[in-house]
Write an enzyme that holds these catalytic residues in place. Structure first.
Site, PDB file in Angstrom:
ATOM      1  N   LYS A 287      38.037  -0.085 -29.111  1.00  0.00           N
ATOM      2  CA  LYS A 287      38.660  -1.037 -28.197  1.00  0.00           C
ATOM      3  C   LYS A 287      40.131  -1.210 -28.587  1.00  0.00           C
ATOM      4  CE  LYS A 287      38.019  -5.609 -26.159  1.00  0.00           C
ATOM      5  NZ  LYS A 287      37.209  -6.836 -26.111  1.00  0.00           N
ATOM      6  N   GLU A 372      23.911 -16.185 -20.738  1.00  0.00           N
ATOM      7  CA  GLU A 372      24.032 -17.603 -20.415  1.00  0.00           C
ATOM      8  C   GLU A 372      22.677 -18.266 -20.202  1.00  0.00           C
ATOM      9  OE1 GLU A 372      27.721 -15.418 -19.196  1.00  0.00           O
ATOM     10  OE2 GLU A 372      25.584 -15.137 -18.798  1.00  0.00           O
ATOM     11  N   ARG A 412      25.012 -18.336 -13.662  1.00  0.00           N
ATOM     12  CA  ARG A 412      23.946 -17.434 -14.102  1.00  0.00           C
ATOM     13  C   ARG A 412      22.819 -18.186 -14.803  1.00  0.00           C
ATOM     14  NH1 ARG A 412      26.132 -11.999 -16.351  1.00  0.00           N
ATOM     15  NH2 ARG A 412      25.019 -11.178 -14.565  1.00  0.00           N
TER      16      ARG A 412
END
Length: 663
Positions: A287, A372, A412
């Site tokens: 990354k 979540e 969510r």
């Protein structure tokens, strides 16, 4: 700055015409084009830098004008956009007429879904695979290849695992590319993250880096990977991981492979493209690849504000004190004095401010990863644990979980708020960052429906902060409120440098009570009361300074609560003949203003004098937050116009803000 190779790419056909030895030059151009632009405007940097070679290889092998490419989350789509002819849009990245920061079908047919939430790519790819087969006449009949690109941290999301589970039943080509950079936005959490760590560090990965090229050079054409594996090729055993976790889901698992080795990637993709069953290609990437500062601190440079690079020094532009920073400081102070508080995040420790809280209270900050729904249920379990008596004795303390989550991601976990939290009467505290318009992230990230989601749930209390003092006061209310679930919302914005009320003089939050902020110095018999929710208080206050000078009689209230609303105030205002304007950074449908109307109707009061401003019922795409508010009629100038229309007693024309935004 010129990017000669990239500027020659008007689409994937131009990419395919490049000889392989020129592809590293293209990767260099893409990285520098992205970094140069994000330095000017902000945006997602490190995720895109890490997938440059992977994206080039995918477009070099597949034809995504016909084949299917699905992105998970989508914040790694910039290289894809540049390879599909959108370099001219890059200069206006995340602005109204420029390149969206996430896949956007309005921009290009190469983007199949507008997407900005984790875990969805595999499921939508399965749907495309099944749909293409059906349209072609039966299972396995379609010749359209299907590829989904997902990150290692997104793949732990429940939806992603459901998709993987179903993908294993396909009897056709289906490729999942697992972009394994060992990161999500921050460091990934949980057992799955530990599993990928073990895979990355295994001897097999290092062995394949050493021997992979020679093996690929010897591969025959066609779909022979599995056959060769069963014949006992030791090198291919290192590539086809028979003990890989997802092999048990019915996928052929290949890798890990080096996600920055373009020749090896292209050769491998050419092979796996031919396999007529689901394949997972495990690619190890870095990354922030390509720049020392982004590789060394990929969390900070995941989605930075504009920045400058001077030699070895990188400075990110400071734009004031954010609500997120104010929330972090308030949480640290509360946790200093209350051992019962536990702070929770779902893979967003930096975005929600909890990375700072974790430094002060590492044992009481929990990052669950991108899940979540699980985080919400976990919070419910912690509250229940604090209510459960053991041996007839109550616990020494209860547990007060504060779940910090973006408003758009709280969607969510709605089912969990309903079932495990609200229905049980559990006092889980939800702290909704990025509520309302979010600016450059656009439609996929706006938090415009949290009030509507939670208002129907009996007992749930909804608050909003308009500045740092009210954020602290609201959190203090939630800290002591144990009767039910409570929710506070605040925007992706900076707190006011000069609060309307000094912190020492801010009245404490009282359940369902508004707070008078500004009283009109004018008395002319034609009165209006503004009930502003959250930071709309400040936009209304700016409008009122102009309106008071013009002789308009208007009072301003900080509504504080969307549920329950201050029904006594509403009744007294309507009873006195005062007109009401509600203002909110939320959809009108099911929002704060709708709750005010419902309170008046339930009391048998006339509602024709109640007007509402909020998000219009239409999709709002990327731009600055200030321009989004202005377009919705929520900036100070628009609020002032609306007030003048209401007090003019004329019937609004279809283009007037009152008619446009209250119908």
């Amino acid at each position: 700055m010129a990017y000669p190779i990239l500027e020659s790419i008007a689409g994937p056909a131009d990419l395919k015409a490049l000889p392989p030895e020129r592809l590293p030059e293209l990767a260099h151009d893409i990285r520098h084009a992205i970094c140069d632009q994000v330095a000017r405007t902000g945006g997602h940097l490190a995720p895109n830098l890490g997938v440059v070679e992977l994206t080039i290889a995918l477009h070099y092998v597949f034809d995504f004008s016909y084949d299917r490419l699905l992105f998970d989350v989508g914040h790694q789509c910039y290289p894809h956009k540049l390879l599909t002819g959108r370099l001219p849009l890059l200069a206006a990245l995340r602005a109204a007429k420029g390149m969206a920061g996430f896949p956007e079908p309005r921009e290009s047919d190469y983007d199949l879904f507008s997407v900005g939430h984790a875990g969805t790519a595999i499921s939508t790819a399965v749907g495309l695979a099944r749909g293409d087969d059906k349209l072609a006449g039966g299972e396995g009949k379609s010749d359209r290849n299907v590829v989904s690109l997902i990150g290692d941290s997104s793949i732990v999301n429940g939806v992603a695992l459901e998709g993987i589970n179903n993908a294993g039943t396909l009897k056709r080509q289906f490729l999942v590319v697992l972009n394994d950079n060992g990161m999500s936005i921050g460091h990934p959490q949980g057992a799955m993250a530990s599993y990928f760590d073990r895979v990355r560090l295994s001897g097999a990965y290092h062995d394949i880096k050493k021997r992979g090229r020679s093996v690929l050079d010897r591969l025959p054409g066609g779909s022979y990977l599995e056959e060769l594996y069963h014949r006992g090729s030791e090198a291919l055993k290192a590539m086809i991981a028979s003990e890989h976790l997802f092999e048990h889901f019915g996928l052929v698992c290949v890798g890990p492979v080096d996600g920055h080795d373009l020749p090896a990637l292209i050769a491998m993709l050419e092979e796996v493209r031919q396999i007529d069953r689901p394949v997972l290609l495990h690619a190890k990437t870095i990354k922030g690849k390509g720049f020392e500062f982004s590789e060394g601190d990929s969390t900070t440079f995941h989605s930075p504000k504009p920045f400058t690079v001077e030699g070895c020094r990188v400075e990110v532009r400071s734009e004031g004190r954010s609500f997120t920073a104010a929330y972090a400081d308030a949480m640290i102070e509360m946790m200093n004095g209350d051992e019962a508080i536990v702070a929770v995040t779902a893979a967003m420790p930096d975005g929600t401010g909890l990375s700072r809280v974790a430094k002060a209270h590492p044992e009481r900050v929990i990052d669950t990863g991108i899940c979540e729904s699980h985080a919400m249920d976990m919070c419910a379990g912690m509250v229940k644990a604090g209510k459960t008596f053991s041996g007839g004795r109550p616990p020494a303390i209860g547990i007060k979980p504060f779940f910090a989550v973006y408003s758009t991601f709280a969607q969510r976990a709605l089912d969990q708020v309903f079932q495990e939290v609200a229905l049980q009467g559990h006092a889980v505290r939800l702290c909704l960052d990025r509520a309302g318009y979010v600016g450059g992230d656009g439609a996929v990230h706006h938090g415009f429906m949290d009030i509507a989601m939670f208002s129907p749930l009996p007992g749930v209390v909804q608050l909003a902060a308009c500045d740092e003092p009210t954020l602290r006061a609201g959190l203090a209310f939630m800290q002591q409120y144990d009767d039910a679930c409570s929710v506070i919302r605040y925007p992706r914005d900076n707190v006011a440098q000069r609060p309307l009320q000094d912190g020492d003089n801010v009245p404490p939050f009282v359940l369902g009570k508004a707070n008078l902020m500004m009283r009109s110095p004018v008395t002319n018999g034609q009165k209006l009361a503004i009930l502003a929710y959250g930071t709309m208080v400040y936009h209304a206050a700016e409008a009122m300074r102009e309106l008071h000078q013009q002789g308009y009689d208007i009072d301003l209230y900080d509504a504080r609560f969307a549920m329950p609303v201050d029904s006594q105030l509403v009744a007294s205002l309507i009873g006195a003949g005062t007109k009401i304007l509600t203002i909110e950074d939320h959809a009108l449908v099911g929002g704060f203003g709708a709750n005010v109307l419902a309170a008046a109707s339930d009391a048998g009061l006339p509602t024709q004098g109640v007007h509402r401003l909020g998000h219009p019922r239409q999709w709002v795409y990327q731009d600055s937050r200030s321009k989004q508010l202005a377009a919705a009629g929520l900036d100070s100038a628009s609020i002032a116009r609306t007030c003048r229309v209401i007090l003019s007693n004329h019937t609004p024309a279809p283009t007037d803000p009152v008619r446009r935004l209250t119908t």
